[in-house]
Motif scaffolding. Sequence first.
Motif, short mmCIF file in Angstrom:
data_model
loop_
_atom_site.label_atom_id
_atom_site.label_comp_id
_atom_site.label_asym_id
_atom_site.label_seq_id
_atom_site.Cartn_x
_atom_site.Cartn_y
_atom_site.Cartn_z
N GLY A 63 -23.31 7.18 -13.89
CA GLY A 63 -23.73 6.05 -14.71
C GLY A 63 -23.94 6.40 -16.18
O GLY A 63 -24.37 5.55 -16.96
N LYS A 64 -23.63 7.63 -16.56
CA LYS A 64 -23.87 8.08 -17.94
C LYS A 64 -23.05 7.25 -18.93
O LYS A 64 -21.86 7.04 -18.77
N LYS A 65 -23.72 6.79 -19.97
CA LYS A 65 -23.10 5.96 -21.01
C LYS A 65 -22.87 6.78 -22.28
O LYS A 65 -23.48 7.83 -22.49
N ASP A 66 -22.02 6.26 -23.14
CA ASP A 66 -21.69 6.90 -24.43
C ASP A 66 -22.74 6.49 -25.46
O ASP A 66 -22.42 6.01 -26.54
N GLU A 67 -24.01 6.71 -25.13
CA GLU A 67 -25.13 6.16 -25.90
C GLU A 67 -25.30 6.74 -27.30
O GLU A 67 -25.98 6.14 -28.13
N ASN A 68 -24.68 7.87 -27.61
CA ASN A 68 -24.81 8.46 -28.95
C ASN A 68 -23.60 8.20 -29.84
O ASN A 68 -23.52 8.74 -30.94
N ASN A 69 -22.68 7.36 -29.37
CA ASN A 69 -21.48 7.07 -30.15
C ASN A 69 -21.87 6.42 -31.48
O ASN A 69 -22.70 5.50 -31.49
N PRO A 70 -21.29 6.86 -32.60
CA PRO A 70 -21.62 6.26 -33.89
C PRO A 70 -21.18 4.79 -33.97
O PRO A 70 -21.75 4.02 -34.75
N ASP A 71 -20.21 4.40 -33.15
CA ASP A 71 -19.78 3.00 -33.08
C ASP A 71 -20.68 2.30 -32.06
O ASP A 71 -20.54 2.48 -30.86
N THR A 72 -21.62 1.51 -32.56
CA THR A 72 -22.61 0.88 -31.68
C THR A 72 -21.98 0.02 -30.59
O THR A 72 -22.57 -0.13 -29.52
N SER A 73 -20.78 -0.50 -30.81
CA SER A 73 -20.12 -1.33 -29.80
C SER A 73 -19.66 -0.52 -28.59
O SER A 73 -19.34 -1.07 -27.54
N LYS A 74 -19.63 0.82 -28.71
CA LYS A 74 -19.17 1.68 -27.62
C LYS A 74 -20.32 2.36 -26.86
O LYS A 74 -20.09 3.06 -25.88
#
Length: 142
Positions: A63-74
């Motif tokens: 369930g890990k998300k790309d929570e640190n992506n600089p693109d907030t939409s991702k």
Amino acid sequence: MRKAIKVLSVATGIAIAGALTMGAAAAADAEGTWARPSGSSQIRIAPCGSALCGKLVWLRDKGKKDENNPDTSKRDRSLLGVLTVYGMKPAGENEWRGKVYNAEDGKTYTGKMELITPSKLKLSGCVLGGLICKGETWRRVK
């Protein structure tokens, strides 16, 4: 009879040389699935255009998300399937250079890969034009 033995011995030598050459080519193959030392994820390295790319194909924490992506939409997307290694082009024998996305801090770094052995691949992310690099050695998944 001697001529036949000589021909056979030349043919055997060619076959052995060919097998050794094929073994060397296989050893230089970074394509495949690789596990991080922590065992937290697996990345599949495969051709993408004229380069090699790596995509997350297995995560311990599914369930890990790309929570640190600089693109907030991702930030809400799953990390599974995300390209973390891309644009890796040959830079020497068993070496490639390109980009590495580190989902842990959301940053993209200059990257390099080096095939240490057929079962060990070192991946590094670098800053300051490659002066400072941090990496880890992955193991091939069978």
